[in-house]
Design a protein around this motif. Structure first.
Motif, PDB file in Angstrom:
ATOM      1  N   ALA A 153      -7.452   8.664 -10.557  1.00 40.25           N
ATOM      2  CA  ALA A 153      -6.926  10.029 -10.640  1.00 40.25           C
ATOM      3  C   ALA A 153      -6.241  10.243 -11.980  1.00 40.25           C
ATOM      4  CB  ALA A 153      -5.945  10.296  -9.499  1.00 40.25           C
ATOM      5  N   HIS A 154      -5.385   9.304 -12.386  1.00 39.27           N
ATOM      6  CA  HIS A 154      -4.745   9.402 -13.695  1.00 39.27           C
ATOM      7  C   HIS A 154      -4.172   8.057 -14.108  1.00 39.27           C
ATOM      8  CE1 HIS A 154      -1.453  10.425 -10.790  1.00 39.27           C
ATOM      9  NE2 HIS A 154      -0.727   9.667 -11.578  1.00 39.27           N
ATOM     10  N   VAL A 155      -3.914   7.952 -15.404  1.00 37.03           N
ATOM     11  CA  VAL A 155      -3.188   6.808 -15.953  1.00 37.03           C
ATOM     12  C   VAL A 155      -1.935   7.365 -16.601  1.00 37.03           C
ATOM     13  CG1 VAL A 155      -3.222   4.906 -17.614  1.00 37.03           C
ATOM     14  CG2 VAL A 155      -5.294   5.483 -16.331  1.00 37.03           C
ATOM     15  N   ASN A 185       2.677   2.651 -17.547  1.00 36.19           N
ATOM     16  CA  ASN A 185       3.609   3.016 -16.485  1.00 36.19           C
ATOM     17  C   ASN A 185       2.941   2.768 -15.133  1.00 36.19           C
ATOM     18  OD1 ASN A 185       4.906   4.885 -14.475  1.00 36.19           O
ATOM     19  ND2 ASN A 185       6.328   5.161 -16.190  1.00 36.19           N
ATOM     20  N   HIS A 186       1.807   3.409 -14.876  1.00 35.68           N
ATOM     21  CA  HIS A 186       1.067   3.120 -13.642  1.00 35.68           C
ATOM     22  C   HIS A 186      -0.338   3.699 -13.693  1.00 35.68           C
ATOM     23  CE1 HIS A 186       2.801   7.133 -12.610  1.00 35.68           C
ATOM     24  NE2 HIS A 186       1.688   7.301 -11.923  1.00 35.68           N
ATOM     25  N   VAL A 187      -1.151   3.224 -12.761  1.00 38.56           N
ATOM     26  CA  VAL A 187      -2.525   3.712 -12.603  1.00 38.56           C
ATOM     27  C   VAL A 187      -2.642   4.322 -11.213  1.00 38.56           C
ATOM     28  CG1 VAL A 187      -4.969   3.089 -12.562  1.00 38.56           C
ATOM     29  CG2 VAL A 187      -3.390   1.843 -14.065  1.00 38.56           C
ATOM     30  N   ALA A 188      -3.163   5.556 -11.142  1.00 38.58           N
ATOM     31  CA  ALA A 188      -3.289   6.241  -9.844  1.00 38.58           C
ATOM     32  C   ALA A 188      -4.742   6.300  -9.409  1.00 38.58           C
ATOM     33  CB  ALA A 188      -2.720   7.648  -9.934  1.00 38.58           C
ATOM     34  N   PHE A 189      -4.962   6.000  -8.146  1.00 40.45           N
ATOM     35  CA  PHE A 189      -6.295   6.006  -7.529  1.00 40.45           C
ATOM     36  C   PHE A 189      -6.363   7.169  -6.552  1.00 40.45           C
ATOM     37  CE2 PHE A 189      -7.885   1.740  -8.768  1.00 40.45           C
ATOM     38  CZ  PHE A 189      -6.733   1.214  -9.333  1.00 40.45           C
ATOM     39  N   ARG A 218       5.402  14.460  -2.338  1.00 39.23           N
ATOM     40  CA  ARG A 218       4.484  15.351  -3.058  1.00 39.23           C
ATOM     41  C   ARG A 218       5.104  15.692  -4.404  1.00 39.23           C
ATOM     42  NH1 ARG A 218      -0.012  18.396  -2.032  1.00 39.23           N
ATOM     43  NH2 ARG A 218       0.077  18.311   0.233  1.00 39.23           N
ATOM     44  N   HIS A 219       4.355  15.354  -5.483  1.00 38.12           N
ATOM     45  CA  HIS A 219       4.853  15.601  -6.837  1.00 38.12           C
ATOM     46  C   HIS A 219       5.009  17.090  -7.119  1.00 38.12           C
ATOM     47  CE1 HIS A 219       4.870  11.588  -8.428  1.00 38.12           C
ATOM     48  NE2 HIS A 219       3.580  11.389  -8.326  1.00 38.12           N
ATOM     49  N   GLY A 220       5.795  17.404  -8.150  1.00 35.67           N
ATOM     50  CA  GLY A 220       5.879  18.767  -8.666  1.00 35.67           C
ATOM     51  C   GLY A 220       4.646  19.072  -9.502  1.00 35.67           C
ATOM     52  N   ILE A 257       0.755   0.685  -9.123  1.00 35.75           N
ATOM     53  CA  ILE A 257      -0.445   1.421  -8.735  1.00 35.75           C
ATOM     54  C   ILE A 257      -0.061   2.467  -7.703  1.00 35.75           C
ATOM     55  CG2 ILE A 257      -2.198  -0.283  -9.329  1.00 35.75           C
ATOM     56  CD1 ILE A 257      -1.935  -1.462  -6.542  1.00 35.75           C
ATOM     57  N   GLU A 258      -0.825   3.539  -7.687  1.00 29.11           N
ATOM     58  CA  GLU A 258      -0.496   4.691  -6.847  1.00 29.11           C
ATOM     59  C   GLU A 258      -1.718   5.101  -6.038  1.00 29.11           C
ATOM     60  OE1 GLU A 258       0.572   8.073  -9.302  1.00 29.11           O
ATOM     61  OE2 GLU A 258       0.578   9.475  -7.623  1.00 29.11           O
ATOM     62  N   TYR A 259      -1.491   5.398  -4.773  1.00 35.12           N
ATOM     63  CA  TYR A 259      -2.470   6.153  -3.999  1.00 35.12           C
ATOM     64  C   TYR A 259      -2.068   7.611  -4.124  1.00 35.12           C
ATOM     65  CZ  TYR A 259      -4.393   2.182  -1.223  1.00 35.12           C
ATOM     66  OH  TYR A 259      -5.027   1.044  -0.793  1.00 35.12           O
ATOM     67  N   ALA A 288       2.035   7.730  -3.224  1.00 40.22           N
ATOM     68  CA  ALA A 288       2.751   6.541  -2.753  1.00 40.22           C
ATOM     69  C   ALA A 288       2.541   5.475  -3.820  1.00 40.22           C
ATOM     70  CB  ALA A 288       2.217   6.068  -1.410  1.00 40.22           C
ATOM     71  N   TYR A 289       3.651   4.928  -4.328  1.00 39.04           N
ATOM     72  CA  TYR A 289       3.590   3.947  -5.417  1.00 39.04           C
ATOM     73  C   TYR A 289       3.850   2.540  -4.875  1.00 39.04           C
ATOM     74  CZ  TYR A 289       3.946   7.679  -8.972  1.00 39.04           C
ATOM     75  OH  TYR A 289       3.718   8.763  -9.778  1.00 39.04           O
ATOM     76  N   PHE A 290       3.173   1.570  -5.467  1.00 35.59           N
ATOM     77  CA  PHE A 290       3.322   0.165  -5.076  1.00 35.59           C
ATOM     78  C   PHE A 290       3.320  -0.701  -6.333  1.00 35.59           C
ATOM     79  CE2 PHE A 290       1.069   2.479  -1.831  1.00 35.59           C
ATOM     80  CZ  PHE A 290       1.724   2.129  -0.660  1.00 35.59           C
TER      81      PHE A 290
HETATM   82 FE   LIG Z   1       1.235   9.114 -10.907  1.00 34.36          FE
END
Ligand SMILES: [Fe+2]
Length: 299
Positions: free
Chosen positions: A139-141, A193-197, A225-227, A244-246, A234-236
Motif C-alpha cells: 500500500a505504501h512505504v 519507517n515502515h512498509v504497509a501491506f 483509522r488514519h487521518g 510492518i502495517e496491515y 495495525a502496526y507490528f
Molecule cells: Fe502507514
C-alpha cells in the motif's frame, strides 16, 4: 487523472540477519507466498497481480535495500532515469533487462537522501486473487527523513508524484488513485519507517491482527483509522525489527482532491486516530520505526 510517469509502488527489498526465520514469518504468519528464489534473494508474493511484493536477502543487520516502482511505459522508464541522473542521484544500474525472476527493464539509483529506488517496466504479473486475511499488494512505504520537504519535492519534481496531504510531521505522496504510495516522515536520521501491506478489507486487518497476536506479535499501534488517507491500520514489529502495517480502505483520489496542510491535520488531545480507539503506540514500535537504515542495494 494526473499524468504520472510512475504507475505504482511494487515492492521492497529488505536485508535480514535471519533469512530463514524471516521467510518463515512472512509466509506462515504475515500471509505471503514464496514466488521464486534466485541468487540468494527470496521473492515473496501477495495475492494480487504483482509477481512479488517483498524481496528478502541475507545481511548483517535489518536494512532497507531498495524500493521498487513500476514505470508507466518504456519511455517513462528512460525519462525517469534521465531526470534522476540530472537531479544528482547516484546511478547503481542503468536501464537494462532485469536479472530478477520478475523480469522487465529496470534501473536502480540512490536518491540524494540515501534510499535506493528501482524503476521497472514490463515485469511479470500473475492473475490476481482476493483471499480474506491475506495481503493483496503493498500500500505504501514510509521513509524517515531529516529533511522532509526536500525529499517531498524530489518525489514531485523528479519522479512526478503529487503531494496529496501534508501533516506537521509527514508528506503524503501519490502516483495513482491511492491517496499515498510514499510517505516521508520527519525523523532524526534517514531510513525506513515502515512498509504497509494492503488487505482486502477492514475485517481482514482485524483477522490478520489476531493471527499476529496468536503468533506472539502484539499490535504496536492500532487498530485505528488514519487521518490523511482515511485508511485503517495495525502496526507490528517483525522478527528482525522492521515495522510492518496491515492496512485497508485507502482513500481513492483524483485531480479534484485538494491537499490539506498541517493546520488541518490536528487531533484533539490524546487522540491518534479518527475513531479515538487506538491505544498509544508501544515504545517498541516507536523505537523500531527509527531503527532501520538504508543499506547498499545490490546492483
Ligand atoms: Fe502507514
Amino acid at each position: 487523472m494526473s499524468d504520472f510517469p510512475v504507475a505504482a509502488l511494487r515492492s521492497v527489498e529488505i536485508a535480514t540477519p535471519h533469512l530463514a526465520g524471516s521467510i518463515e514469518f512472512y509466509t506462515a504468519v504475515w500471509g505471503l507466498d514464496v514466488a521464486a528464489e534466485a541468487d540468494g534473494t527470496v521473492y515473496l508474493a501477495a495475492t494480487g497481480s504483482d509477481f512479488h511484493v517483498l524481496e528478502l536477502t541475507a545481511g548483517d543487520a535489518t536494512a532497507l535495500r531498495k524500493v521498487s516502482f513500476r514505470a508507466r511505459s518504456q519511455e517513462d522508464l528512460h525519462r525517469l532515469f534521465a531526470r534522476a541522473r540530472e537531479a544528482g542521484c547516484e546511478v547503481l544500474r542503468s536501464p537494462a533487462p532485469s536479472s530478477a525472476p520478475s523480469g522487465g527493464m529496470s534501473f536502480l539509483v540512490r536518491e540524494p537522501q540515501g534510499c535506493a529506488i528501482e524503476f521497472v517496466h514490463g515485469d511479470r504479473t500473475k492473475p490476481a486473487r482476493v483471499i480474506a486475511d491475506r495481503p493483496e499488494r503493498l500500500a505504501h512505504v514510509n521513509i524517515n527523513s531529516a529533511d522532509v520537504d526536500t525529499l517531498s519535492v524530489f518525489y514531485q519534481d523528479v519522479l512526478g508524484f503529487r503531494l496529496s496531504d501534508r501533516s506537521k510531521l509527514m508528506a503524503f505522496l501519490c502516483c495513482n488513485s491511492d491517496h499515498h504510495a510514499i510517505v516521508v516522515a520527519e525523523g532524526p536520521r534517514n531510513g525506513l519507517n515502515h512498509v504497509a501491506f494492503l488487505m482486502p478489507d477492514l475485517e481482514s486487518v482485524m483477522r490478520g491482527s489476531g493471527r499476529m497476536i496468536d503468533h506472539g506479535y502484539p499490535i504496536g499501534w492500532g487498530v485505528g483509522r488514519h487521518g490523511p488517507g482515511d485508511n485503517v491500520f495495525a502496526y507490528f514489529v517483525d522478527p528482525t525489527g522492521a515495522v510492518i502495517e496491515y492496512t485497508a480502505e485507502v482513500l481513492q483520489i483524483d485531480d479534484s482532491y485538494i491537499a490539506k496542510g498541517p493546520a488541518y491535520w490536528v487531533w484533539p488531545p490524546g487522540r491518534t486516530d479518527q475513531w479515538g480507539i487506538a491505544p498509544p503506540k508501544s515504545e517498541a514500535c516507536k523505537a523500531a520505526q527509527l531503527a532501520i537504515p538504508f543499506a547498499a542495494a545490490r546492483a
